[in-house]
Write a protein that holds these residues in place. Structure first.
Motif, PDB file in Angstrom:
ATOM      1  N   MET A   1       0.822  -1.191   0.000  1.00 13.26           N
ATOM      2  CA  MET A   1       0.000   0.000   0.000  1.00 13.26           C
ATOM      3  C   MET A   1       0.870   1.260   0.000  1.00 13.26           C
ATOM      4  O   MET A   1       0.470   2.270  -0.551  1.00 13.26           O
ATOM      5  CB  MET A   1      -0.935  -0.043   1.206  1.00 13.26           C
ATOM      6  CG  MET A   1      -1.963   1.019   1.196  1.00 13.26           C
ATOM      7  SD  MET A   1      -3.072   0.755  -0.206  1.00 13.26           S
ATOM      8  CE  MET A   1      -4.329   1.890   0.168  1.00 13.26           C
ATOM      9  N   VAL A   2       2.028   1.183   0.611  1.00 15.56           N
ATOM     10  CA  VAL A   2       2.925   2.336   0.646  1.00 15.56           C
ATOM     11  C   VAL A   2       3.372   2.695  -0.773  1.00 15.56           C
ATOM     12  O   VAL A   2       3.393   3.869  -1.153  1.00 15.56           O
ATOM     13  CB  VAL A   2       4.147   2.069   1.559  1.00 15.56           C
ATOM     14  CG1 VAL A   2       5.156   3.189   1.456  1.00 15.56           C
ATOM     15  CG2 VAL A   2       3.695   1.893   2.994  1.00 15.56           C
ATOM     16  N   LYS A   3       3.686   1.672  -1.568  1.00  9.21           N
ATOM     17  CA  LYS A   3       4.118   1.925  -2.949  1.00  9.21           C
ATOM     18  C   LYS A   3       2.999   2.594  -3.738  1.00  9.21           C
ATOM     19  O   LYS A   3       3.243   3.535  -4.498  1.00  9.21           O
ATOM     20  CB  LYS A   3       4.525   0.603  -3.608  1.00  9.21           C
ATOM     21  CG  LYS A   3       5.079   0.773  -5.001  1.00  9.21           C
ATOM     22  CD  LYS A   3       5.521  -0.562  -5.564  1.00  9.21           C
ATOM     23  CE  LYS A   3       6.059  -0.420  -6.967  1.00  9.21           C
ATOM     24  NZ  LYS A   3       6.432  -1.712  -7.542  1.00  9.21           N
ATOM     25  N   THR A   4       1.761   2.146  -3.564  1.00 11.47           N
ATOM     26  CA  THR A   4       0.619   2.737  -4.255  1.00 11.47           C
ATOM     27  C   THR A   4       0.431   4.192  -3.835  1.00 11.47           C
ATOM     28  O   THR A   4       0.191   5.060  -4.675  1.00 11.47           O
ATOM     29  CB  THR A   4      -0.662   1.939  -3.953  1.00 11.47           C
ATOM     30  OG1 THR A   4      -0.467   0.599  -4.390  1.00 11.47           O
ATOM     31  CG2 THR A   4      -1.871   2.534  -4.644  1.00 11.47           C
ATOM     32  N   THR A   5       0.558   4.463  -2.559  1.00 13.04           N
ATOM     33  CA  THR A   5       0.392   5.827  -2.056  1.00 13.04           C
ATOM     34  C   THR A   5       1.475   6.749  -2.598  1.00 13.04           C
ATOM     35  O   THR A   5       1.181   7.860  -3.048  1.00 13.04           O
ATOM     36  CB  THR A   5       0.415   5.831  -0.512  1.00 13.04           C
ATOM     37  OG1 THR A   5      -0.632   4.973  -0.047  1.00 13.04           O
ATOM     38  CG2 THR A   5       0.221   7.229   0.037  1.00 13.04           C
TER      39      THR A   5
END
Length: 69
Positions: A1-5
């Protein structure tokens, strides 16, 4: 999710920077930075659905893999 954010933040930033550089308008740059990534996200959703169908059809046509023991 961090990469998407972090990707979303980068996308908003690039959209804003490009439009601001082209127009010199904070308002237009901000509007495009909100609208373009939102539309792109919806388009990507449908792109993924189509791509999954294509992959399913391809895998249905391929013979099963042969494993050597």
């Amino acid at each position: 999710m961090v990469k998407t954010t972090t990707f979303a933040i980068m996308h908003f930033t690039v959209a804003f920077a490009v439009v601001y550089a082209m127009t010199g308008s904070l308002m237009i740059g901000g509007a495009v930075a909100l609208v373009e990534p939102a539309i792109n996200t919806v388009a990507f959703h449908f792109h993924e659905k189509v791509w999954k169908r294509i992959e399913q059809k391809r895998s249905a046509r391929l013979p099963p893999p042969v494993f050597n023991a």
